[in-house]
Design a protein around this motif. Structure first.
Motif, PDB file in Angstrom:
ATOM      1  N   UNK A  52       0.834  -1.207   0.000  1.00  0.00           N
ATOM      2  CA  UNK A  52       0.000   0.000   0.000  1.00  0.00           C
ATOM      3  C   UNK A  52       0.860   1.244   0.000  1.00  0.00           C
ATOM      4  N   UNK A  53       0.512   2.213   0.855  1.00  0.00           N
ATOM      5  CA  UNK A  53       1.263   3.457   0.942  1.00  0.00           C
ATOM      6  C   UNK A  53       1.536   3.784   2.406  1.00  0.00           C
ATOM      7  N   UNK A  54       2.707   4.353   2.646  1.00  0.00           N
ATOM      8  CA  UNK A  54       3.092   4.788   3.985  1.00  0.00           C
ATOM      9  C   UNK A  54       3.652   6.198   3.883  1.00  0.00           C
ATOM     10  N   UNK A  55       3.018   7.126   4.604  1.00  0.00           N
ATOM     11  CA  UNK A  55       3.475   8.514   4.642  1.00  0.00           C
ATOM     12  C   UNK A  55       3.788   8.889   6.091  1.00  0.00           C
ATOM     13  N   UNK A  56       4.959   9.454   6.318  1.00  0.00           N
ATOM     14  CA  UNK A  56       5.364   9.889   7.648  1.00  0.00           C
ATOM     15  C   UNK A  56       5.840  11.330   7.555  1.00  0.00           C
ATOM     16  N   UNK A  57       5.382  12.176   8.500  1.00  0.00           N
ATOM     17  CA  UNK A  57       5.806  13.569   8.527  1.00  0.00           C
ATOM     18  C   UNK A  57       5.731  14.101   9.954  1.00  0.00           C
ATOM     19  N   UNK A  64       1.443  15.229  22.169  1.00  0.00           N
ATOM     20  CA  UNK A  64       1.180  13.965  21.478  1.00  0.00           C
ATOM     21  C   UNK A  64       2.469  13.411  20.888  1.00  0.00           C
ATOM     22  N   UNK A  65       2.689  12.131  21.088  1.00  0.00           N
ATOM     23  CA  UNK A  65       3.884  11.492  20.541  1.00  0.00           C
ATOM     24  C   UNK A  65       3.662  11.098  19.086  1.00  0.00           C
ATOM     25  N   UNK A  66       2.492  10.514  18.795  1.00  0.00           N
ATOM     26  CA  UNK A  66       2.199  10.003  17.456  1.00  0.00           C
ATOM     27  C   UNK A  66       0.705  10.071  17.216  1.00  0.00           C
ATOM     28  N   UNK A  67       0.331  10.402  15.990  1.00  0.00           N
ATOM     29  CA  UNK A  67      -1.065  10.334  15.599  1.00  0.00           C
ATOM     30  C   UNK A  67      -1.136  10.032  14.112  1.00  0.00           C
ATOM     31  N   UNK A  68      -2.286   9.516  13.683  1.00  0.00           N
ATOM     32  CA  UNK A  68      -2.413   9.227  12.262  1.00  0.00           C
ATOM     33  C   UNK A  68      -3.704   8.523  11.929  1.00  0.00           C
ATOM     34  N   UNK A  69      -3.897   8.296  10.634  1.00  0.00           N
ATOM     35  CA  UNK A  69      -5.014   7.513  10.128  1.00  0.00           C
ATOM     36  C   UNK A  69      -4.437   6.292   9.419  1.00  0.00           C
ATOM     37  N   UNK A  70      -5.112   5.159   9.608  1.00  0.00           N
ATOM     38  CA  UNK A  70      -4.554   3.891   9.151  1.00  0.00           C
ATOM     39  C   UNK A  70      -5.607   3.146   8.341  1.00  0.00           C
ATOM     40  N   UNK A  71      -5.593   3.369   7.025  1.00  0.00           N
ATOM     41  CA  UNK A  71      -6.474   2.620   6.146  1.00  0.00           C
ATOM     42  C   UNK A  71      -6.047   1.168   6.108  1.00  0.00           C
ATOM     43  N   UNK A 111       1.904  10.996  11.720  1.00  0.00           N
ATOM     44  CA  UNK A 111       2.592  12.235  12.105  1.00  0.00           C
ATOM     45  C   UNK A 111       3.266  12.023  13.455  1.00  0.00           C
ATOM     46  N   UNK A 112       4.518  12.502  13.549  1.00  0.00           N
ATOM     47  CA  UNK A 112       5.338  12.275  14.738  1.00  0.00           C
ATOM     48  C   UNK A 112       5.701  13.587  15.410  1.00  0.00           C
ATOM     49  N   UNK A 113       5.871  13.536  16.722  1.00  0.00           N
ATOM     50  CA  UNK A 113       6.289  14.696  17.505  1.00  0.00           C
ATOM     51  C   UNK A 113       7.619  15.225  16.977  1.00  0.00           C
ATOM     52  N   UNK A 114       7.682  16.537  16.737  1.00  0.00           N
ATOM     53  CA  UNK A 114       8.874  17.106  16.105  1.00  0.00           C
ATOM     54  C   UNK A 114       9.949  17.557  17.095  1.00  0.00           C
ATOM     55  N   UNK A 129       6.337   4.657  -0.423  1.00  0.00           N
ATOM     56  CA  UNK A 129       6.602   5.265   0.874  1.00  0.00           C
ATOM     57  C   UNK A 129       7.177   6.672   0.715  1.00  0.00           C
ATOM     58  N   UNK A 130       6.548   7.633   1.405  1.00  0.00           N
ATOM     59  CA  UNK A 130       7.032   9.012   1.444  1.00  0.00           C
ATOM     60  C   UNK A 130       7.354   9.332   2.905  1.00  0.00           C
ATOM     61  N   UNK A 131       8.632   9.418   3.235  1.00  0.00           N
ATOM     62  CA  UNK A 131       9.078   9.592   4.614  1.00  0.00           C
ATOM     63  C   UNK A 131       9.769  10.946   4.733  1.00  0.00           C
ATOM     64  N   UNK A 132       9.093  11.917   5.334  1.00  0.00           N
ATOM     65  CA  UNK A 132       9.653  13.266   5.484  1.00  0.00           C
ATOM     66  C   UNK A 132      10.113  13.453   6.931  1.00  0.00           C
ATOM     67  N   UNK A 133      11.412  13.316   7.132  1.00  0.00           N
ATOM     68  CA  UNK A 133      11.998  13.464   8.464  1.00  0.00           C
ATOM     69  C   UNK A 133      12.729  14.795   8.624  1.00  0.00           C
ATOM     70  N   UNK A 134      12.552  15.681   7.672  1.00  0.00           N
ATOM     71  CA  UNK A 134      13.375  16.888   7.627  1.00  0.00           C
ATOM     72  C   UNK A 134      13.262  17.745   8.877  1.00  0.00           C
TER      73      UNK A 134
END
Length: 233
Positions: A52-57, A64-71, A111-114, A129-134
Motif C-alpha cells: 500500500x502506501x506509507x506517509x510519515x511527517x 502527542x507522541x504520534x497520531x495518524x489515520x490507518x487505512x 505524524x510524529x512529535x517534532x 513510501x514518502x518519509x519526510x523526516x526533515x
C-alpha cells in the motif's frame, strides 16, 4: 510436466487478476490512532507495514507522541521504560500482497512529535513510501523494504543521525538537506547506485562530505540494495 504446470499457473493467475476484484473485500473506514506523550523523553517506533502506501511527517502538537489515520487497520503496542517510550505498529493481517485482501492495501498517514528524539525501524512490503523526516529529531533510522519505492528526506537540524537501509527489489531515494554533512557506505548486488559526488567525495568504498567530522549536523548512511536502485543526493 514443468512447462505444462507453469502454463496452467499463469492462466490461473491471469484469471485472478481479471476477476479477483469482484470477490475482494472493500477497505473499511480508516482507523484513527493518537498516542499521548505522557512525559516521555525519547521514543523508539517500529512500523510493520504491508502493501500500500506509507506517509510519515512531522506534527507540532507538544502533548502527542504520534497520531495518524490507518487505512486497512493497525495494531499497536506501547511500553514505557524510564523516560523511553517503545511503540510497535503492525498491519492487522501481516504483510499483504498487492493482489490479495483489500483492493487498496494499507494506507497509513502518520505524524510524529517534532521535538522528541526518536529511533525509527520501518519494515515494508510492496509499497509506495514518502518519509519526510526533515523537521524531526531522528537519531537512528532503519529501513527494511522489499519491492517498493521509498523517498526519505533526512533531518535538517539533528546533530547526528544513523541511517541503515536494507532493500530487495526496491527503489530508494535519500535526500540529504543542504548544510547537512554525510558519510555514505554503499553496497549493492545488481543494484544501480547513484550518489551526488559533487557533495559527497569518493574515498574508496566510502563517500564523504568535506569537513564531516566537525559538521554540526550530519548523517552516516549504510545502504545495501539487492536488485533495484539507490540514489543519494
Amino acid at each position: 510436466v514443468w512447462p505444462l504446470f507453469w502454463a496452467i499457473f499463469l492462466i490461473i493467475l491471469g484469471i485472478w487478476f481479471l476477476f479477483g476484484s469482484l470477490f475482494r473485500p472493500k477497505a473499511g473506514e480508516p482507523q484513527s490512532l493518537s498516542i499521548p506523550l505522557e512525559g516521555a523523553m525519547e521514543a523508539s517506533i517500529e512500523f510493520n507495514h504491508g502493501a500500500g502506501t506509507l506517509n510519515i511527517q512531522r506534527m507540532s502538537n507538544p502533548g502527542t507522541l504520534l497520531e495518524g489515520t490507518f487505512g486497512g487497520g493497525v495494531e499497536h503496542k506501547s511500553e514505557r521504560s524510564g523516560g523511553q517510550s517503545r511503540i510497535k505498529l503492525s498491519a492487522l493481517n501481516g504483510i499483504q500482497f498487492p493482489f490479495a485482501g483489500s483492493t487498496e492495501g494499507y494506507r497509513w498517514d502518520v505524524r510524529l512529535n517534532d521535538q522528541l528524539p526518536m529511533a525509527l525501524h520501518i519494515k515494508t512490503g510492496a509499497s509506495e513510501n514518502q518519509i519526510d523526516l526533515s523537521n524531526l529529531n531522528i537519531t537512528h533510522l532503519k529501513l527494511d523494504t522489499g519491492a517498493s519505492r521509498t523517498t526519505i528526506d533526512l533531518p535538517v537540524h539533528c546533530s547526528f543521525t544513523k541511517v541503515d537501509v536494507h532493500a530487495g527489489a526496491a527503489e530508494v531515494i535519500l535526500r540529504v538537506p543542504e548544510g547537512v554533512a554525510a558519510r555514505i557506505h554503499s553496497k549493492g548486488g545488481l543494484a544501480s547506485v547513484k550518489i551526488d559526488t559533487h557533495r559527497f567525495v569518493s574515498a574508496g568504498a566510502v563517500y564523504e562530505s568535506v569537513g564531516f567530522d566537525t559538521a554540526p549536523n550530519k548523517v552516516e548512511i549504510s545502504a545495501e540494495v539487492g536488485v533495484g536502485s539507490i540514489e543519494i543526493n
